[in-house]
Scaffold this active site. Structure first.
Site, PDB file in Angstrom:
ATOM      1  N   HIS A  32      -7.438   9.625  -2.671  1.00 50.73           N
ATOM      2  CA  HIS A  32      -6.930   9.560  -1.303  1.00 50.73           C
ATOM      3  C   HIS A  32      -7.832  10.247  -0.287  1.00 50.73           C
ATOM      4  CE1 HIS A  32      -2.882   9.327   1.083  1.00 50.73           C
ATOM      5  NE2 HIS A  32      -3.908   9.038   1.834  1.00 50.73           N
ATOM      6  N   LYS A  53      -2.396   5.890  -4.319  1.00 52.59           N
ATOM      7  CA  LYS A  53      -3.464   6.868  -4.116  1.00 52.59           C
ATOM      8  C   LYS A  53      -3.084   8.212  -4.729  1.00 52.59           C
ATOM      9  CE  LYS A  53      -4.030   4.738   0.432  1.00 52.59           C
ATOM     10  NZ  LYS A  53      -2.632   4.311   0.617  1.00 52.59           N
ATOM     11  N   TYR A  72       2.767   9.745   0.369  1.00 50.32           N
ATOM     12  CA  TYR A  72       3.708   9.085   1.279  1.00 50.32           C
ATOM     13  C   TYR A  72       5.160   9.236   0.810  1.00 50.32           C
ATOM     14  CZ  TYR A  72      -0.537   6.502   2.709  1.00 50.32           C
ATOM     15  OH  TYR A  72      -1.808   6.146   3.128  1.00 50.32           O
ATOM     16  N   ASP A  85       0.849  -1.189   0.000  1.00 51.50           N
ATOM     17  CA  ASP A  85       0.000   0.000   0.000  1.00 51.50           C
ATOM     18  C   ASP A  85       0.883   1.236   0.000  1.00 51.50           C
ATOM     19  OD1 ASP A  85      -2.904   1.128   0.641  1.00 51.50           O
ATOM     20  OD2 ASP A  85      -1.485   2.216   1.903  1.00 51.50           O
TER      21      ASP A  85
END
Length: 249
Positions: free
Chosen positions: A72, A39, A14, A9
């Protein structure tokens, strides 16, 4: 991946897509045996704009398709983004679509359901024994949407709150397992997809060692009884909007 994980994931927000792409390439594991989720951030939302963002994501991940792509946050032009995401599915660049954090209110959830042609396959939300999200799960089930849980162990913000629970600790002792393993096993048996975050190698190995035992019906019910819909991440939608528009990727 050396520990046995095949579901990764990730997200543009991130800042780890490039690292994931390198790791998948270096692992030697066939791409089709690895499930990559990523995302899109709201600054990438918009018809015409999102397709370009998907191409850039594919380049960062060094792959020609993404298994599951999320919007997201339910902020900005997520409907426009979704239209481009549907085009990406038709083009073979994305296999399945999902919505992350669309539990913010009924309005955003209903809007994506009403205005989408390809319906969300997965809903990613905070979910754990203290916040079992029963109403949201019913809503997802109505549409055949799989629930995927983030913060399944409470996350760093909880400071180990769930891991100290006396009921969970007792069940862990009975199985000679850690509280974290009991919680993750509960998620699996409850039918969730679960994505625990961990950076320490020992925890990464521990979290996947949950397939050599099973919780009894009574133990499952004991953990269900812990539900108090106590969220760990309690930002409002307005808080999220401020965070989103204050973030530059």
């Amino acid at each position: 991946m050396r520990a046995g994980y095949r579901h990764i994931d990730t997200a543009h927000a991130y800042y780890d897509e490039e690292g994931v792409g390198e790791a998948v390439k270096e692992s030697g594991i066939p791409r089709e045996e690895i499930w990559i989720t990523s995302k899109l951030w709201p600054t990438e939302y918009g018809e015409g704009k999102t397709l370009k963002a998907i191409d850039e994501m594919l380049a960062r991940l060094q792959t020609n398709y993404i298994d599951l792509l999320f919007v997201h946050q339910p902020v900005g032009d997520f409907v426009g983004a979704w239209k481009d995401m549907e085009k990406a599915v038709q083009m073979g660049k994305v296999r399945a679509l999902g919505i992350s954090n669309f539990d913010a209110n009924d309005e955003v959830f209903n809007e994506i359901m009403e205005k989408s042609t390809i319906k969300p396959a997965v809903l990613q939300i905070e979910c754990h024994p203290y916040a079992q999200r029963t109403e949201m799960r019913k809503k997802a089930a109505k549409y055949g949407i799989q629930v995927e849980c983030w913060y399944p162990l409470g996350g760093a913000q909880s400071q180990g709150l769930l891991l100290r629970d006396s009921v969970i600790k007792k069940i862990a002792e009975n199985h000679s397992k850690s509280p974290a393993q009991i919680i993750l096993r509960w998620h699996i048996q409850e039918g969730f997809s679960v994505i625990p975050g961990a950076t320490k190698p020992d925890y990464i190995k521990e979290n996947i060692q949950i397939f050599d035992f099973a919780l009894s019906n009574d133990e499952m019910q004991q953990i269900r009884s812990l539900n108090k819909e106590q969220r760990i991440f309690n930002a409002t939608l307005d808080d999220v909007k401020r965070m989103v528009w204050g973030t530059k990727l």
